[in-house]
Design an enzyme around this catalytic site. Structure first.
Site, short mmCIF file in Angstrom:
data_model
loop_
_atom_site.label_atom_id
_atom_site.label_comp_id
_atom_site.label_asym_id
_atom_site.label_seq_id
_atom_site.Cartn_x
_atom_site.Cartn_y
_atom_site.Cartn_z
N GLY A 164 0.40 -49.71 23.22
CA GLY A 164 1.82 -49.65 22.84
C GLY A 164 2.77 -49.76 24.02
O GLY A 164 3.84 -50.36 23.92
N GLU A 165 2.38 -49.21 25.21
CA GLU A 165 3.34 -49.18 26.33
C GLU A 165 3.54 -50.59 26.90
O GLU A 165 2.60 -51.37 26.98
CB GLU A 165 2.85 -48.28 27.47
CG GLU A 165 2.60 -46.84 27.09
CD GLU A 165 1.16 -46.58 26.70
OE1 GLU A 165 0.46 -45.93 27.48
OE2 GLU A 165 0.74 -47.05 25.62
N SER A 166 4.79 -50.83 27.34
CA SER A 166 5.13 -52.20 27.75
C SER A 166 4.36 -52.62 29.01
O SER A 166 3.95 -53.76 29.13
CB SER A 166 6.63 -52.33 27.97
OG SER A 166 7.05 -51.35 28.90
#
Length: 1468
Positions: free
Chosen positions: A660-662
């Site tokens: 999920g984290e960019s």
């Protein structure tokens, strides 16, 4: 209407040439035939006003050219003198072709012309050797495919269309068809297909014929594939696609249509079909087909001459590629038209694909393995066809699914080596999905899928190949395991009655199992496969086998791969619980290197099934250096060559969950872009462009498919967002547009499916599959040997047995029973051959439940119930068949089998002596000399008379019971049904051959035999003290019989069984307090075992004989009851095996048993008989048993049971045994050295002492006859000792322990006034004589001893007592006289020998003085009688005596004075 042929079907066409062959031999006949055809055409034309009028009117107009040419042909035809094949066919075909081409003729005329043409073609006049045949054939095809005629009525139009089909098919079937070019063949198929289409609006018959003709054409064309040489280099090597080949050619020959304007529609143009199709729903079909055929790539025009050249060559692969491609494109079209959710026109959905699939199937059936030689055709099958099959496989129509499965089965047969991954995908995504009934599949789909699967299972090598190629391939799924599980689950009826589906699945399972069973006979069933183990890590992901064709290479290779795959599964499980520990576990099992490297971890993530994709995503997105390296290696495992960006991205993101984290997303997409740009740099200028576009696609995906985003991005927005990203330039608009639509239509799943479900085949997955298939390991072809069956069977045996059992349980029809039984037997055979004992035990346990024999019997008449229960009877026969055939590998299963046997025994259904026969049979054969007496030793009659009475057993007994079934009326007759049921029961039991389990036990493997014996002991139960029920005892007796039978049958392996058998018998003996059948069986069984085994097992003789000590431990009451028989058995044992009993221990047991019998009225006779056998003439006496036998003989001598005569015989045996001792001493003297000899003499002396001590005891017997005989025997033994070297010390012992003791004891009895002892006087006399005789015989040796004086005084004191003895109160004169006489004799001999004389040594002459001191007490006058000159000598000086005198005197002793010759008593 001339010669219209309306046969539906092509039969007529095929039959005609045969009729013609015989009739058309002569030129004239052919001429007549063609002439009659011309006549027929003209006749029809005349009926038409237009044609008839012209040449009947008187006008000057010439006749029409069509009629002229026909008439001209008529003129010529009879003038030709040449052979027909030298005449150009165009000459006699052209007039007919003109009529067909002419648009002025009506349907009836065209029809007759077509019929004539058909007839000529089928006469076989034209073949490939005919002059100018090529042009002629092409003219025919051109004419017929561009046939024109006026339509007058629909019926006649249909007739013409039918005839067109007939002629085209005749062209393809004629011998000259090989002269057609590629483009002509394409044209024929095209025309035919268009008529198929046209026919949809016409009559049913035309539709059928058109379709049939299409099939026949395809069959004709593809049957030619095997004859085509693989010389089409041009075709194979060209870069263009199949579509281009036809693209550049004159459109007449392309599939599809040429538009012709014919406004009024009264004419029909075979090629101008577009007008007619417009309204039809399937317009798209043809349009699509046409478009696909006509797509011309940029280089299309340049290749025209080349293409044209190819297409004008004689027909071969190019036209087949075209046709096959066209058929596949039909499927594509159908998919586009009908497979959408909105389309509910099932008829259309089914119709076109079914038609296309049928044609494809025909092509594959006939082309078969030849497809492999032509890469272009093969690639069509591998990619386009299979992709469509995957789609249609999930069609709702059972018809389509069935057709798809048939095609795949054909492909499996012919081309499986080229279709490894395609087959995997088909089974995973179609068969397994549908057959499970999940994913919304209907029951019909499920059934068709299951039928297809069962068809595959019936191919002998199918499952082996699935296992070797897919289950043992790390990167493929476990298709074999999944299919086997599916079959066993589908055979299970869960809470429902048995249905056809269950039986179908069972058939499949059993087909697989029977395939394995059949392979067993073909060699290589070594279950001695080396177990696989990994000693250290070696990179294994991409390893290939050295030779996929050689079993000695590939078998160990795939077994190793499977082992690795299994370990990886376990590793995946560990990883899913804790990634760190998971990787450590894999390092521990050498599946990852001890020092982790990025590549191996990347491969683990990429190729291991069942990993948690969230965890993989987290690991790959991690910023740790090692994780970043792994990520790049991971991306490097993908092959993105020639892939669209969105397809590549889909594939990449399917293997893990995008974090999920960019930053993580950034890292993941960077790795992806780098790899994508590396492999597909066509449009993108650098990897940054790829990265930006990938990011953009992910955002578009979220935008389009996330429900929370209300305002969706438009195509323009997307294109605008991606400006200037390609190194500062824009990407092509259509490229971006395509990407946009692809994402909108089809979401990129960023949360891929977890676990092992059966995935759907998406376009991107298919592309990936095609890429993978280029690199996958070659397909292994399995032969008919059992290389991997052990491993496969181990996987499927449990579920299989369970499934067959459940079906068997639920089944109600005999054919289903039989199927199950076949399955059970196959499972048994495989388990036995691959040494899977646990599996066999499970099977036996399962089957025993079905015999109903183990159920607690609540039925009133179990025998009849069993007779009526087919299932139970079949199961019973199967259990025993398995026990007899595969007993070697049964372990714990024996218990269940025995339970069944015991139950049959209780029901009285076993032959009366299953067990005894088993033992006796081998007895008779084993030992012909002793056979008879042993066998009959324990006739069942005489056991029964002693033991408990038996129930009537055996078949006849049971039958007689049945005849008097106890019901209300005392003697009601059994009904027919009951008798029949009973008969069936008996037949079943006969089929079981239960006895041979025990008679053949000698062939059982050791471990199995041991288990069988243990099971028997277990089944017999532990004997209880006190009363057990008769039933339990019956069981115990029966088990014991069987146990003894197998012991006797396995005499060579007695060591194996002995311990258990002995303990069991010991238990019985020690816990029994009353005589009963069980203890009787135990004791006599033990004796029989000893009798039978002693000759064979010398090393076990002691063990066996020691076991007989059990008999000594019998309770007194029991022993008493059986004493006589026991003795008879022991006697028989001794007689048969005396030579085999060597040890003292063994003899001790035997003699103890015999000794006991001496006091038993019934048994003593047999016991003495045995002893007689051992001791007579010393036949079987040995140093080991001598003392024991002497003791036993003494017991018999002393025994008052029986006549005194027997005691006398016993004494004779004892005294006779002395000769034995002398013989042994003699033998020893010859054979041994000094030391050994001395030891041997000492031993013999001890034995002799034991003998005389034994006799001494009998001398005190109450019976005069025995007592006196004992004394004589003792005398014999004491005097006949020539050759037995008895030492002086032993003689002294003998006097003390034997002679003096005996004299004292006899004297004591004589004085004791016992009434029981009669005539003691005689005994005393004998005793005295014995003393004198022995003393004198030994005088010389004894006189040398220092203790001689003491001994001599002992003799004198005894004589003194005997002088004074009073018998019954008065002295015996006889005895006194005897004593005096003997004494005098002794003194004289001593005098003569110089033993007794006066010596004047210092210290006085004690012997002399003491002698006379005693003698004077007995007879005062004796001294003067013996030494008349004594006084004279007394006055002489004592020292006047010399040794010389003594020796002189001794020398002068007369020889008759000596009791025995000098030599006899010398030595010692």
């Amino acid at each position: 209407m001339g010669r219209l042929k309306l046969q539906s079907g092509i039969k007529a066409i095929e039959e005609e040439p045969e009729d013609c062959d015989t009739t058309c031999s002569s030129k004239a006949t052919l001429a007549c035939m063609i002439n009659s055809e011309v006549g027929a055409v003209l006749a029809v034309m005349r009926r038409n006003v237009r044609w008839g009028g012209r040449y009947m009117s008187g006008d000057d107009q010439l006749e029409h050219s069509l009629i002229q040419s026909l008439k001209a042909l008529r003129k010529q035809i009879f003038l030709w003198q040449l052979q027909w094949h030298t005449i150009n066919p165009a000459v006699y075909l052209q007039p007919f072709l003109d009529v067909i081409r002419s648009d002025e003729t009506g349907a009836p005329i065209t029809g007759v012309a077509l019929s004539s043409l058909h007839k000529i073609l089928t006469l076989d006049v034209i073949d490939q050797n005919t002059v100018n045949v090529e042009d002629a054939m092409r003219l025919v095809v051109d004419a017929v495919t561009s046939c024109r005629f006026e339509v007058t009525d629909p019926a006649s139009e249909e007739v013409v269309l039918m005839k067109i089909l007939q002629v085209l098919l005749a062209c393809m079937k004629s011998k000259a068809s090989v002269m057609l070019s590629n483009q002509h063949v394409c044209t024929i198929v095209n025309t035919c297909f268009r008529i198929v289409h046209q026919a949809e609006k016409k009559g049913e018959l035309l539709q059928r014929i058109a379709r049939h003709t299409m099939h026949e054409l395809v069959r004709c064309i593809f049957s030619h594939l095997s004859n085509v040489d693989n010389t089409e280099h041009a075709l194979v090597n060209r870069t263009g696609t199949a579509k281009q080949e036809l693209g550049g050619i004159d459109n007449d020959y392309a599939f599809g249509a040429k538009k012709v304007e014919n406004g009024n529609g009264t004419e029909y143009d075979g090629q101008a079909s577009s007008g007619s199709f417009a309204s039809n729903g399937s317009a798209g079909l043809v349009a699509t087909a046409r478009e696909e055929s006509m797509v011309v790539a940029g280089n299309g025009k340049a290749t025209v001459p080349y293409d044209l050249h190819l297409m004008t060559e004689l027909y071969g692969v190019p036209c087949m590629v075209e046709i096959f491609h066209f058929l596949c494109s039909l499927l594509n079209a159908a998919e586009h038209v009908g497979m959408g959710p909105r389309s509910n026109t099932l008829a259309f959905d089914e119709d076109v694909p079914l038609f296309a699939l049928g044609l494809i199937n025909s092509a594959i059936e006939l082309g078969g393995p030849s497809f492999r030689r032509h890469p272009r055709l093969l690639s069509l099958i591998q990619d386009e066809l299979f992709r469509n099959l995957m789609q249609f496989g999930l069609s709702m129509s059972p018809l389509i699914l069935s057709m798809v499965c048939s095609i795949v089965l054909n492909l499996y047969h012919h081309l499986r080596t080229e279709l490894k991954l395609q087959l995997e995908a088909f089974f995973s995504c179609v068969i397994l999905r549908l057959a499970q009934g999940k994913y919304g599949a209907s029951y019909q789909q499920q059934e068709v899928a299951m039928e297809a699967l069962v068809d595959f299972c019936r191919q002998k090598t199918f499952m082996v190949e699935m296992y070797a190629n897919l289950d043992c391939d790390i990167t493929c799924s476990n298709v074999f395991e999944d299919l086997a599980n599916l079959l066993s689950k589908s055979a299970f009826p869960v809470n429902c009655p048995l249905s056809a589906m269950h039986i179908l699945a069972l058939d499949g399972l059993i087909a697989v199992i029977q395939g394995m069973a059949e392979r067993i006979g073909n060699g290589s069933v070594s279950s001695e496969y080396a177990p696989v183990s990994l000693e250290e890590y070696t990179p294994f992901w991409m390893v290939k086998c050295d030779s996929y064709g050689d079993p000695s290479h590939w078998v160990p290779f795939v077994r190793r791969r499977k082992y690795i795959k299994r370990r990886l599964m376990i590793g995946a499980d560990h990883f899913n619980r804790d990634p760190k520990k998971g990787l450590e576990f894999l390092q521990g099992t050498h599946l990852l290197p001890d020092k982790l490297d990025p590549q191996s971890v990347a491969c683990f993530f990429r190729y291991t099934a069942g990993l948690d994709k969230n965890l993989v995503g987290d690991f790959l997105g991690n910023h740790d250096d090692f994780c970043v390296q792994v990520l790049h290696e991971f991306a490097g495992t993908f092959d993105f060559q020639d892939m669209n960006l969105d397809t590549a991205l889909r594939l990449f993101l399917e293997t893990f969950r995008l974090p999920g984290e960019s930053q993580k997303i950034q890292r993941v997409l960077e790795a992806f872009s780098e790899r994508y740009y590396e492999q597909s740099p066509q449009i993108l200028v650098n990897k940054d462009a790829a990265l930006l576009l990938s990011y953009s696609l992910i955002m578009l995906n979220t935008d389009q498919h996330n429900v929370q985003v209300k305002k969706k991005m438009t195509e323009e927005d997307f294109i605008r967002n991606n400006r200037h990203i390609n190194g500062g330039n824009d990407l092509p608009r259509e490229f971006l547009s395509e990407l946009y639509h692809s994402i909108c239509k089809n979401e990129i799943r960023t949360t891929p499916e977890q676990g092992f479900g059966y995935p759907e085949m998406t376009p991107s997955r298919w592309i990936d599959l095609m890429h993978k298939s280029k690199k996958t390991a070659p397909f292994i072809i399995a032969d008919s040997r059992a290389y991997l069956d052990h491993d496969m069977f181990a996987i499927m045996s449990g579920p299989t047995i369970a499934a067959i059992s459940v079906v068997f349980d639920h089944a109600e029809h005999e054919d289903v029973y039989q199927t199950c039984i076949d399955g059970f037997l196959a499972v048994a055979k495989i388990s036995a051959c691959h040494h899977l004992e646990d599996v066999l035990d499970d099977l036996v346990v399962s089957l025993c439940k079905f015999t109903t024999l183990l159920n607690p019997s609540s039925v009133e008449e179990p025998v009849l119930a069993f007779g009526d229960d087919t299932k139970a009877r079949m199961a019973t026969v199967t259990v025993f068949t398995i026990a007899n055939r595969y007993g070697d590998y049964i372990r714990t299963g024996w218990r269940n089998i025995l339970d069944c046997i015991l139950r049959l025994h209780k029901l009285g259904l076993l032959p009366a002596r299953v067990a005894s026969d088993a033992a006796d049979e081998s007895e008779l054969s084993a030992d012909p000399s002793h056979g008879k007496p042993i066998t009959n030793s324990l006739s069942s009659a005489h056991i029964q008379s002693i033991g408990t009475p038996r129930r009537s057993s055996g078949l006849m007994g049971r039958f007689s019971q049945l005849l008097s079934l106890e019901t209300e009326e005392p003697r009601s007759q059994p009904t027919e049904q009951q008798l029949a049921a009973h008969q069936r029961t008996l037949q079943t039991i006969q089929k079981c051959h239960i006895d041979s389990i025990f008679t053949e036990s000698k062939f059982l493997q050791a471990e199995s035999l041991l288990q069988l014996a243990r099971a028997l002991i277990w089944a017999a139960g532990r004997p209880q003290k006190g009363n057990s029920s008769p039933e339990d005892e019956d069981t115990a007796v029966f088990c014991l019989e069987l146990l003894i039978a197998i012991t006797l049958n396995n005499r060579d392996r007695i060591v194996l069984l002995w311990q258990g058998v002995y303990e069991h018998i010991a238990n019985i003996v020690q816990s029994t307090v009353m005589p009963c059948a069980l203890v009787e069986k135990a004791v006599f069984g033990l004796l029989r075992i000893c009798q039978r085994l002693l000759p064979y097992k010398e090393n076990l003789a002691d063990e066996l004989l020691r076991s007989l000590q059990l008999v000594l431990k019998l309770d007194a009451r029991v022993a008493d009851a059986y004493c006589e028989q026991i003795t008879q058995e022991v006697s028989r044992l001794v007689k048969a095996n005396a030579t085999h009993i060597r040890s003292q221990m063994g003899w001790r047991t035997i003699t103890s048993l015999l000794s006991i019998t001496a006091r038993h009225p019934e048994a003593s006779e047999a016991g003495f008989d045995a002893l007689l056998f051992i001791m007579s003439d010393g036949a079987h006496l040995l140093p080991a048993n001598y003392g024991l036998c002497v003791d036993a003989a003494r017991q018999f001598a002393e025994s008052r049971v029986g006549q005194a005569e027997r005691s006398v015989r016993a004494l004779d045996l004892m005294s006779g045994s002395v000769d034995c001792l002398a013989r042994w001493a003699n033998e020893a003297k010859e054979a041994m050295g000094e030391e050994d000899l001395a030891k041997m003499f000492q031993d013999i002396g001890d034995l002799w002492l034991r003998l005389v001590q034994g006799l001494r005891k009998v001398c005190l017997d109450q019976r005069e006859e025995v007592r006196n005989h004992a004394l004589l025997s003792l005398q014999k033994c004491l005097t006949a000792v020539d050759g037995i070297h008895i030492s002086h010390g032993l003689w002294l012992q003998c006097f003390d322990l034997v002679i003096f003791t005996m004299l004292d004891d006899v004297l004591e009895i004589a004085q004791g006034h016992q009434k029981d002892y009669r005539n003691m006087e005689g005994t005393l006399i004998l005793a005295m004589k014995l003393l004198s005789k022995v003393f004198l015989q030994l005088l010389y040796e004894l006189s040398q001893l220092t203790t001689f004086c003491k001994l001599w005084l002992g003799v004198l004191s005894r004589m003194e007592k005997y002088m004074k003895v009073k018998i019954r109160g008065k002295k015996s004169e006889k005895l006194q006289e005897l004593v005096l006489e003997l004494l005098k004799h002794m003194l004289l001999v001593m005098k003569t020998r110089g033993v007794l004389m006066q010596r004047s040594a210092l210290g006085g002459d004690s012997l002399w003085e003491l002698t006379w001191l005693h003698v004077n007490n007995i007879a005062p006058s004796m001294q003067s009688e013996v030494f008349p000159d004594q006084d004279l000598e007394q006055s002489l000086p004592k020292h006047g005596e010399t040794g010389g005198v003594v020796s002189g005197e001794m020398a002068s002793v007369p020889s008759n004075e000596t009791a025995a010759p000098e030599g006899a008593s010398a030595g010692g």
